[in-house]
Scaffold this motif. Structure first.
Motif, PDB file in Angstrom:
ATOM      1  N   THR A 269      16.310   9.334  -3.792  1.00 25.85           N
ATOM      2  CA  THR A 269      17.061   9.841  -4.937  1.00 25.85           C
ATOM      3  C   THR A 269      17.994  10.936  -4.445  1.00 25.85           C
ATOM      4  O   THR A 269      17.747  11.563  -3.415  1.00 25.85           O
TER       5      THR A 269
ATOM      6  N   THR B 299      15.232   6.401   6.206  1.00 24.59           N
ATOM      7  CA  THR B 299      14.657   7.700   5.882  1.00 24.59           C
ATOM      8  C   THR B 299      13.947   8.226   7.110  1.00 24.59           C
ATOM      9  O   THR B 299      13.524   7.455   7.981  1.00 24.59           O
ATOM     10  N   THR B 300      13.848   9.528   7.180  1.00 20.45           N
ATOM     11  CA  THR B 300      13.184  10.157   8.322  1.00 20.45           C
ATOM     12  C   THR B 300      12.413  11.366   7.819  1.00 20.45           C
ATOM     13  O   THR B 300      12.757  11.945   6.792  1.00 20.45           O
ATOM     14  N   ASP B 301      11.373  11.719   8.536  1.00 24.83           N
ATOM     15  CA  ASP B 301      10.533  12.828   8.145  1.00 24.83           C
ATOM     16  C   ASP B 301      11.358  14.116   7.955  1.00 24.83           C
ATOM     17  O   ASP B 301      12.228  14.426   8.757  1.00 24.83           O
ATOM     18  N   ARG B 302      11.029  14.838   6.884  1.00 27.90           N
ATOM     19  CA  ARG B 302      11.789  16.029   6.517  1.00 27.90           C
ATOM     20  C   ARG B 302      11.778  17.097   7.610  1.00 27.90           C
ATOM     21  O   ARG B 302      12.720  17.863   7.747  1.00 27.90           O
TER      22      ARG B 302
ATOM     23  N   ARG C 167      -3.340   5.397  12.460  1.00 28.08           N
ATOM     24  CA  ARG C 167      -3.023   4.318  11.514  1.00 28.08           C
ATOM     25  C   ARG C 167      -3.193   2.919  12.080  1.00 28.08           C
ATOM     26  O   ARG C 167      -3.396   1.977  11.342  1.00 28.08           O
TER      27      ARG C 167
ATOM     28  N   VAL D 148       4.684   2.744  -2.032  1.00 28.17           N
ATOM     29  CA  VAL D 148       5.916   2.535  -2.816  1.00 28.17           C
ATOM     30  C   VAL D 148       6.912   3.590  -2.352  1.00 28.17           C
ATOM     31  O   VAL D 148       6.541   4.752  -2.176  1.00 28.17           O
TER      32      VAL D 148
ATOM     33  N   GLY E  72       8.491  13.668   1.310  1.00 30.24           N
ATOM     34  CA  GLY E  72       8.309  14.051   2.712  1.00 30.24           C
ATOM     35  C   GLY E  72       9.467  13.640   3.605  1.00 30.24           C
ATOM     36  O   GLY E  72       9.463  13.929   4.792  1.00 30.24           O
ATOM     37  N   HIS E  73      10.457  12.952   3.047  1.00 24.99           N
ATOM     38  CA  HIS E  73      11.496  12.367   3.884  1.00 24.99           C
ATOM     39  C   HIS E  73      12.908  12.745   3.435  1.00 24.99           C
ATOM     40  O   HIS E  73      13.122  13.134   2.288  1.00 24.99           O
ATOM     41  N   ILE E  74      13.844  12.596   4.365  1.00 23.58           N
ATOM     42  CA  ILE E  74      15.265  12.745   4.053  1.00 23.58           C
ATOM     43  C   ILE E  74      15.860  11.339   4.089  1.00 23.58           C
ATOM     44  O   ILE E  74      15.522  10.552   4.967  1.00 23.58           O
ATOM     45  N   GLY E  75      16.702  11.030   3.118  1.00 23.28           N
ATOM     46  CA  GLY E  75      17.358   9.722   3.086  1.00 23.28           C
ATOM     47  C   GLY E  75      18.773   9.816   3.635  1.00 23.28           C
ATOM     48  O   GLY E  75      19.601  10.566   3.107  1.00 23.28           O
TER      49      GLY E  75
ATOM     50  N   HIS F  80      20.147  12.236   0.338  1.00 19.17           N
ATOM     51  CA  HIS F  80      19.029  11.800  -0.495  1.00 19.17           C
ATOM     52  C   HIS F  80      17.688  12.380  -0.042  1.00 19.17           C
ATOM     53  O   HIS F  80      17.533  12.801   1.102  1.00 19.17           O
ATOM     54  N   ILE F  81      16.754  12.371  -0.968  1.00 18.96           N
ATOM     55  CA  ILE F  81      15.372  12.722  -0.664  1.00 18.96           C
ATOM     56  C   ILE F  81      14.589  11.413  -0.687  1.00 18.96           C
ATOM     57  O   ILE F  81      14.795  10.579  -1.569  1.00 18.96           O
ATOM     58  N   GLY F  82      13.713  11.237   0.268  1.00 17.32           N
ATOM     59  CA  GLY F  82      12.879  10.030   0.306  1.00 17.32           C
ATOM     60  C   GLY F  82      11.491  10.326  -0.242  1.00 17.32           C
ATOM     61  O   GLY F  82      10.789  11.173   0.299  1.00 17.32           O
ATOM     62  N   TYR F  83      11.142   9.651  -1.329  1.00 21.77           N
ATOM     63  CA  TYR F  83       9.823   9.827  -1.955  1.00 21.77           C
ATOM     64  C   TYR F  83       8.922   8.654  -1.604  1.00 21.77           C
ATOM     65  O   TYR F  83       9.390   7.511  -1.574  1.00 21.77           O
ATOM     66  N   LYS F  84       7.640   8.948  -1.388  1.00 26.18           N
ATOM     67  CA  LYS F  84       6.665   7.885  -1.124  1.00 26.18           C
ATOM     68  C   LYS F  84       5.409   8.116  -1.951  1.00 26.18           C
ATOM     69  O   LYS F  84       5.041   9.258  -2.231  1.00 26.18           O
ATOM     70  N   LEU F  85       4.812   7.017  -2.358  1.00 26.61           N
ATOM     71  CA  LEU F  85       3.566   7.055  -3.133  1.00 26.61           C
ATOM     72  C   LEU F  85       2.590   6.099  -2.463  1.00 26.61           C
ATOM     73  O   LEU F  85       2.864   4.897  -2.359  1.00 26.61           O
ATOM     74  N   ALA F  86       1.473   6.623  -1.992  1.00 28.99           N
ATOM     75  CA  ALA F  86       0.456   5.760  -1.376  1.00 28.99           C
ATOM     76  C   ALA F  86      -0.346   5.095  -2.483  1.00 28.99           C
ATOM     77  O   ALA F  86      -0.733   5.747  -3.450  1.00 28.99           O
ATOM     78  N   LEU F  87      -0.594   3.791  -2.344  1.00 28.32           N
ATOM     79  CA  LEU F  87      -1.366   3.073  -3.380  1.00 28.32           C
ATOM     80  C   LEU F  87      -2.814   2.906  -2.922  1.00 28.32           C
ATOM     81  O   LEU F  87      -3.088   2.881  -1.738  1.00 28.32           O
TER      82      LEU F  87
ATOM     83  N   THR G  77       5.445  11.868  -3.276  1.00 23.06           N
ATOM     84  CA  THR G  77       5.656  13.087  -2.498  1.00 23.06           C
ATOM     85  C   THR G  77       6.949  12.960  -1.693  1.00 23.06           C
ATOM     86  O   THR G  77       7.293  11.889  -1.192  1.00 23.06           O
TER      87      THR G  77
ATOM     88  N   ASN H  55       0.814  -1.211   0.000  1.00 20.99           N
ATOM     89  CA  ASN H  55       0.000   0.000   0.000  1.00 20.99           C
ATOM     90  C   ASN H  55       0.851   1.266   0.000  1.00 20.99           C
ATOM     91  O   ASN H  55       0.332   2.367   0.169  1.00 20.99           O
TER      92      ASN H  55
ATOM     93  N   LEU I 196      11.142   5.177  -2.506  1.00 25.04           N
ATOM     94  CA  LEU I 196      12.440   5.222  -3.165  1.00 25.04           C
ATOM     95  C   LEU I 196      13.189   6.423  -2.627  1.00 25.04           C
ATOM     96  O   LEU I 196      12.589   7.329  -2.048  1.00 25.04           O
TER      97      LEU I 196
END
Lengths: 152, 152
Positions: A125, B124-127, B30, A121, A144-147, B145-152, A142, A119, A123
């Motif tokens: 970058t 990854t951690t919240d920005r 959640r 995905v 929202g995070h720092i890697g 890095h920037i952490g990207y997330k996509l809710a499905l 979106t 639920n 990644l």
């Protein structure tokens, strides 16, 4: 436009995949493209291939490998036991960059995550790759995070 | 200071772990802490427990669970077939926050990654969690890095 197909990587794809991994500034320093292929890549391939939560994929066009990506399906307790799909190690052959193939690869990868019941995905970058950021945002991701990474 | 120990989570730890996951603003929305515990957590636990590349850990103090984290060991072809360790779902019981336990948990997690032959640890951690950023930087992590997330 010719037809592309996605499939699980085979051991015989390794030289093509490693060549793509080595085909940028960082990769050139990090990878070893000598022939025969270094044993480290074969053992990594075996670990990937044996793990049902790993999906190392290649994209082919007329039976030629033109792209690769790695999907990791991660179980977890949080969000009521939700699975996450993680996309890493995305590479496209030099002559196919800038042709929309990347978008097709991500759309395929997202569909695979959905099929596996994920639920989310995720990644990461590079912070400075502004073109990549736009690309992921167009796909609906979106930021929202720092890697964070720590080399051992 | 009492002695803490780390071990693999057992099914009987699930109520304590889910209670920690639910013990913040986001988690409250959640998670489902009803008794008996929702089946979704048991199936997620079984998936984690069956996967040799997953290590769901708990920290105990006098046999009481006071923290949890999840390690995922990820094989890959890049960097000459390097393994990565990924840290997720870190939670600490309310009464033990701010006591240095987080640092001990991360040091333990990093040592586990080293033991498994990983040459990189990632998370990854919240920005917006600036306190967390300082914490990871003190541990030696770099934020490239920037952490990207996509809710499905």
């Amino acid at each position: 436009m010719t037809q592309i197909s996605f499939r699980r990587a085979r051991e015989t794809d390794l030289p093509s995949i490693v060549a793509m991994l080595a085909d940028d500034e960082l990769g050139r320093q990090r990878e070893d493209t000598s022939h025969p292929l270094a044993e480290c890549y074969r053992s990594a391939f075996n670990a990937l291939d044996a793990d049902p939560n790993q999906f190392l994929a290649v994209v082919t066009e007329d039976a030629v490998v033109v792209g690769t990506l790695q999907l990791t399906f991660i179980p977890g307790l949080s969000r009521k036991g939700a699975w996450r799909g993680q996309i890493e190690a995305v590479r496209i052959a030099g002559h196919r960059r800038g042709s929309g193939l990347g978008r097709q690869m991500f759309q395929w990868a997202i569909a695979q995550c959905r099929e596996r019941g994920c639920n989310l995905v995720q990644l990461t970058t590079d912070r400075d790759r502004l073109d990549a950021h736009r690309f992921y945002e167009q796909l609906g991701f979106t930021a929202g995070h720092i890697g964070y990474k720590l080399a051992l």
